[in-house]
Enzyme design. Structure first.
Site, short mmCIF file in Angstrom:
data_model
loop_
_atom_site.label_atom_id
_atom_site.label_comp_id
_atom_site.label_asym_id
_atom_site.label_seq_id
_atom_site.Cartn_x
_atom_site.Cartn_y
_atom_site.Cartn_z
N ILE A 133 -15.93 14.16 15.89
CA ILE A 133 -16.97 13.73 14.95
C ILE A 133 -17.11 12.21 14.93
O ILE A 133 -18.22 11.68 14.87
CB ILE A 133 -16.72 14.30 13.54
CG1 ILE A 133 -17.83 13.88 12.57
CG2 ILE A 133 -15.41 13.88 12.94
CD1 ILE A 133 -18.21 14.96 11.64
N GLY A 134 -15.98 11.52 15.06
CA GLY A 134 -16.03 10.05 15.07
C GLY A 134 -16.81 9.55 16.27
O GLY A 134 -17.67 8.67 16.15
N SER B 231 -10.77 4.67 17.29
CA SER B 231 -11.61 4.69 18.47
C SER B 231 -12.97 4.03 18.17
O SER B 231 -13.56 3.40 19.05
CB SER B 231 -11.79 6.11 18.99
OG SER B 231 -12.46 6.89 18.04
N HIS C 228 0.84 -1.21 0.00
CA HIS C 228 0.00 0.00 0.00
C HIS C 228 0.87 1.25 0.00
O HIS C 228 0.48 2.29 0.50
CB HIS C 228 -0.90 0.06 1.23
CG HIS C 228 -1.63 -1.21 1.48
ND1 HIS C 228 -1.23 -2.13 2.39
CD2 HIS C 228 -2.75 -1.70 0.90
CE1 HIS C 228 -2.07 -3.15 2.38
NE2 HIS C 228 -3.00 -2.92 1.49
#
Ligand code: ADP
Ligand code: MG
Length: 579
Positions: A397-398, A439, A217
């Protein structure tokens, strides 16, 4: 570059739809990936593989008779979500348990582990073997931390053949582990690869050079070399891999020359010829080699060499017949096709209904999640700002997306009459799927583990709450592997669980224990200010982070404080309804 697409955002899914249409003989599309379209024996172990898209034939191209029963297919170079792995595995499962196998990357480990937890919770016995063949990614004494590259194929092939032969889950797992332990790979890149729709390649290699040990990657290589001749390249790959061979390697070896995407087959064959000569001159016996594109990286120009060191049983399963869209060997007796859509629908078994008393307790779980939602929304910006110091700024936001989805999912499960275990399972799964990020996966699995620990009882006391806190802790550390002082949420979680243990030990009332444990977490979260991050995205910017608290520790403390405040109201309400 990628030329053929309508919308880069849906490239992976669109390609998978087309792949399935072209290969109905082998696979059927399910939500999250593909499963084998031919019949399996009842009780046969289901090998479920997967990973990001962009590596064809890995992973969907390796689904079929004698190989994988299903593949969870993530976005381009991105791990599939836990829910995808779960859904594919649940459809692929045929009564013999599930073996999950995939390359060792942090995101994949988080999501596959979470799916495993959920499958086991539901009584589908599930194990995991991660592939760690890339010798460039860590020294030999840290074998288990190496990443997985083209060695995926040997592990999947051996496990898939063992499953097809009717071996049980213990044996399939053992053989997959052995194949992984005896597989070593090394790759080189001549040029980078470009994600669909992207302007720039993920990395580039200086013209006239190659990068040794480059990941699939765009992870950096270990050294740059001027472009060698084919013979020199063969020698470099062979000698480096031979130095890393397992202690009990023996003398029979399967060489696999793998093209990463844009190296012509003629070049691969030429290189293979040089490699085989070197191995034979070293008195090694070549067994059933492979040469072609087996695990690619979009349009990366590069090759890798894999060596699988055989013993008798590995040879049996490596040589066994297989028939998939991208990998065929020997003659398989073709099996009839089955109705996968019907199978997928049938696996959505009706949930066991909880007793009324157990269901009424679910309202408590929902109320606590609501309290968590309020406090996260209130502090969303602050958490984002903290994460922007050394992370990527998405923690607020997560967490909000996660807790929102979790509270909603819990409310609908409770409204449908589910007990605490299923309410929290629904919440955990929703959290992980909607939140994204480290998270999100951690909280999702933590909440799922709490549900599993609490189970479907009719009453709960301090001991059960304590066990649930420990289950949360075990899930977070089991998945994230963070230790005290790494500057993560674990630094707040540890004192929380410790205080809980003390409270449980000396018979303190639950409400008081919750308050004391939350205070310990808050203090510990503040103290992370002095630490340097050793885990997660903030690690590379460790110095910038000093002087600021860890966002994940702060959000944990905020949530457990909110729970401690909301808990007494729950019990008051309950007493009230009992009057
Ligand atoms: P991401 O890092 O993927 O952007 P978030 O920003 O939502 O995810 O979360 C960052 C928080 O995750 C960190 O502040 C830290 O507390 C926590 N974290 C990161 N890695 C780990 C880990 N391995 N174990 C426990 N917690 C972790
Ligand atoms: Mg972040």
């Amino acid at each position: 570059m990628t030329r053929i697409f309508d919308d880069p955002a849906t490239f992976a899914d669109d390609a998978l739809d087309g792949f399935t249409a072209a290969n109905r003989r082998y696979v059927a599309r399910v939500d999250g990936g593909v499963v084998r379209s031919t019949e399996m024996d009842q009780g046969q172990v289901a090998l479920v593989i997967g990973g990001g898209s962009g590596h064809y034939p890995a992973f969907a191209g390796l689904v079929g008779q004698g190989l994988a029963a299903g593949s969870a297919c993530g976005n381009m170079f991105a791990s599939p979500a836990a829910g995808q792995v779960y859904r594919v595995a649940k459809t692929a499962h045929n009564g013999g348990g599930v073996l999950l196998s995939y390359g060792n990357y942090a995101g994949d480990v988080l999501h596959f582990d979470q799916a495993q937890l959920r499958l086991n919770t539901e009584g589908i016995e599930t194990r995991t073997v991660v592939v760690t063949d890339d010798i460039a990614s860590a020294p030999i004494d840290q074998l288990e931390t190496r990443r997985g590259i083209a060695g995926d194929l040997t592990v999947f092939k051996v496990a898939g053949a063992a499953a097809e032969a009717g071996l049980n889950l213990d044996e399939v797992e053992r053989l997959a582990q052995k194949a992984n332990y005896r597989t070593r790979s090394l790759g080189v890149a001549f040029n980078g690869c470009t994600l669909p729709g992207a302007e720039e390649p993920l990395f580039t290699v200086e013209p006239g050079h190659m990068s040794l040990g480059l990941g699939i990657h765009g992870e950096p290589g270990i050294s740059d070399h001027p472009m060698p001749t084919a013979s020199e390249l063969a020698k470099l790959l062979v000698t480096t891999l031979l130095k890393d061979k397992p202690d009990d390697a023996g003398t029979r070896v399967v060489p696999i020359v793998n093209g990463l995407g844009t190296v012509k087959y003629d070049e691969l064959f030429l290189l293979y010829g040089r490699i085989e000569a070197l191995l034979s001159n070293g008195n090694l016996e070549i067994v059933e080699p492979e040469c072609g594109e087996l695990v690619t990286s979009l349009d990366m120009a590069g090759v890798s060499l894999t060596l699988l060191w055989l013993d008798d049983e590995l040879e049996t399963y490596w040589s066994a017949p297989a028939d998939t869209s991208a990998f065929r060997k020997g003659n398989v007796a073709a099996r009839a096709h089955r109705d996968v859509q019907q199978l997928a629908a049938a696996t959505e078994t009706a949930a066991e209904k909880s007793t009324t008393a157990a269901a009424s307790l679910s309202a408590g779980a929902v109320a606590l999640l609501e309290a968590a939602r309020s406090v996260v929304m209130e502090h969303e910006r602050e958490l984002g700002r903290l994460d922007a110091v050394a992370g990527d700024g998405d923690h607020g936001i997560g967490m909000r997306r996660g807790v929102d989805a979790a509270a909603d999912a819990a409310a609908s499960a409770a409204a449908a009459g589910e007990g605490v275990d299923r309410v929290l399972l629904a919440a955990g799964v929703a959290w992980a799927e909607k939140a994204g990020g480290t998270s999100g996966a951690l909280w999702g699995s933590g909440i799922t583990a709490v549900g599993h620990s609490l189970g479907n009882r009719e009453t709960y006391g301090t001991a059960e709450a304590h066990a649930a806190a420990e289950a949360f802790h075990a899930a977070i550390t089991g998945l994230g592997k963070a230790e005290a002082g790494d500057k993560t949420m674990v630094d707040a979680l540890l004192p929380y669980v410790q205080t809980f243990t003390e409270g449980n030990g000396n018979g303190t009332a639950l409400a008081e224990t919750l308050t004391a444990a939350a205070a310990a977490a808050t203090l510990a979260a503040e103290q992370t200010t002095e630490l340097r991050p050793r885990k997660g995205r903030a690690r590379p910017l460790a110095e910038k982070s000093v002087g600021h608290a860890d966002p994940g520790a702060v959000s944990f403390a905020l949530i457990v404080e909110a729970i401690a405040r909301a808990y007494p109201e729950l019990t008051n309400e309950k007493e009230h309804t009992h009057e």
